[in-house]
Design an enzyme around this catalytic site. Structure first.
Site, mmCIF file in Angstrom:
data_model
loop_
_atom_site.group_PDB
_atom_site.id
_atom_site.type_symbol
_atom_site.label_atom_id
_atom_site.label_comp_id
_atom_site.label_asym_id
_atom_site.label_seq_id
_atom_site.Cartn_x
_atom_site.Cartn_y
_atom_site.Cartn_z
ATOM 1 N N TYR A 10 0.812 -1.218 0.000
ATOM 2 C CA TYR A 10 0.000 0.000 0.000
ATOM 3 C C TYR A 10 0.846 1.270 0.000
ATOM 4 C CZ TYR A 10 -3.638 -3.321 1.121
ATOM 5 O OH TYR A 10 -4.500 -4.392 1.088
ATOM 6 N N HIS A 15 -4.640 6.139 -0.814
ATOM 7 C CA HIS A 15 -5.258 5.936 0.490
ATOM 8 C C HIS A 15 -4.253 6.113 1.624
ATOM 9 C CE1 HIS A 15 -9.234 5.133 1.768
ATOM 10 N NE2 HIS A 15 -9.112 3.865 2.123
ATOM 11 N N ASN A 64 -9.924 0.713 7.611
ATOM 12 C CA ASN A 64 -11.289 0.552 8.113
ATOM 13 C C ASN A 64 -11.349 0.125 9.578
ATOM 14 O OD1 ASN A 64 -10.435 -2.045 7.737
ATOM 15 N ND2 ASN A 64 -12.163 -2.693 6.493
ATOM 16 N N ASP A 89 -6.874 10.996 2.892
ATOM 17 C CA ASP A 89 -7.152 11.246 1.481
ATOM 18 C C ASP A 89 -8.629 11.571 1.312
ATOM 19 O OD1 ASP A 89 -7.498 8.351 2.229
ATOM 20 O OD2 ASP A 89 -8.408 8.278 0.244
ATOM 21 N N ASN A 110 -14.252 4.623 4.885
ATOM 22 C CA ASN A 110 -14.221 3.600 5.925
ATOM 23 C C ASN A 110 -13.341 3.970 7.110
ATOM 24 O OD1 ASN A 110 -16.064 1.924 4.645
ATOM 25 N ND2 ASN A 110 -14.470 0.946 3.432
#
Length: 187
Positions: A10, A15, A64, A89, A110
């Protein structure tokens, strides 16, 4: 706190903008090495000589589940909700746009939904960095978009990170100047 997802897969994704900004603030404020606590990495110190005290949390849960790290940190640090800043973001802002606000909805984000649960309310500050939106409302397309790496030139991405960090610092100074009220709210 900077929001994002842990793991190298990631890194550099839209994100993870909150993680990138947190790293920039660690550097600017010359904070000590972050320690593992609350399900995240946290460091505390001052923004500079005589500056406000800060604690920067980077949850190591997935986006989340950010609230499961933020809630215990807020509780132990005794922070009023209105003195918490979440950096994240925002697909509903064009790439490069930066805005901050106190409270508000979660707009399907989330991480914000989890913070609402973990912090016990929505009346925390948000610093939102615009990452743009794909030309689709299909949840899978949107998810793939925010989890993808930036396609904009690196210089523009670095400028976004710096501008979100600048807004976070400006907001922090503003909040620090407000007297805390007995009920934990600020004026």
């Amino acid at each position: 706190m900077g929001l994002g997802n842990p793991g190298s897969e990631y890194a550099g994704s839209r994100h993870n903008l909150g993680f990138e900004v947190a790293a920039e603030l660690f550097r600017r404020w010359d904070l000590p090495k972050a320690r593992k606590r609350y399900g995240g990495l946290i460091a505390d110190g001052r923004t500079g000589p005589g500056g406000p005290r800060v604690a920067v949390l980077v949850p190591q849960t997935f986006m989340n589940e950010s609230g499961s790290a933020a809630g215990p940190a807020r509780g132990e640090l005794g922070l009023p909700l209105a003195r918490v800043i979440a950096v994240h973001d925002e697909i509903d802002l064009p790439f490069g746009e930066v805005r901050s606000k106190l409270g508000g909805g979660v707009a399907g984000h989330n991480g914000l939904k989890s913070l609402d649960r973990g912090l016990g309310g929505r009346d925390f500050w948000r610093v939102r960095g615009g990452v743009g939106r794909p030309n689709s409302t299909d949840p899978e397309v949107v998810s793939n978009y925010v989890l993808s790496r930036f396609r904009e030139p690196d210089q523009e991405v670095q400028m976004l990170i710096h501008e979100v960090a600048d807004e976070t610092e400006r907001l922090l100074e503003e909040i620090a100047a407000m007297p805390a009220q007995p009920d934990g709210e600020t004026d």
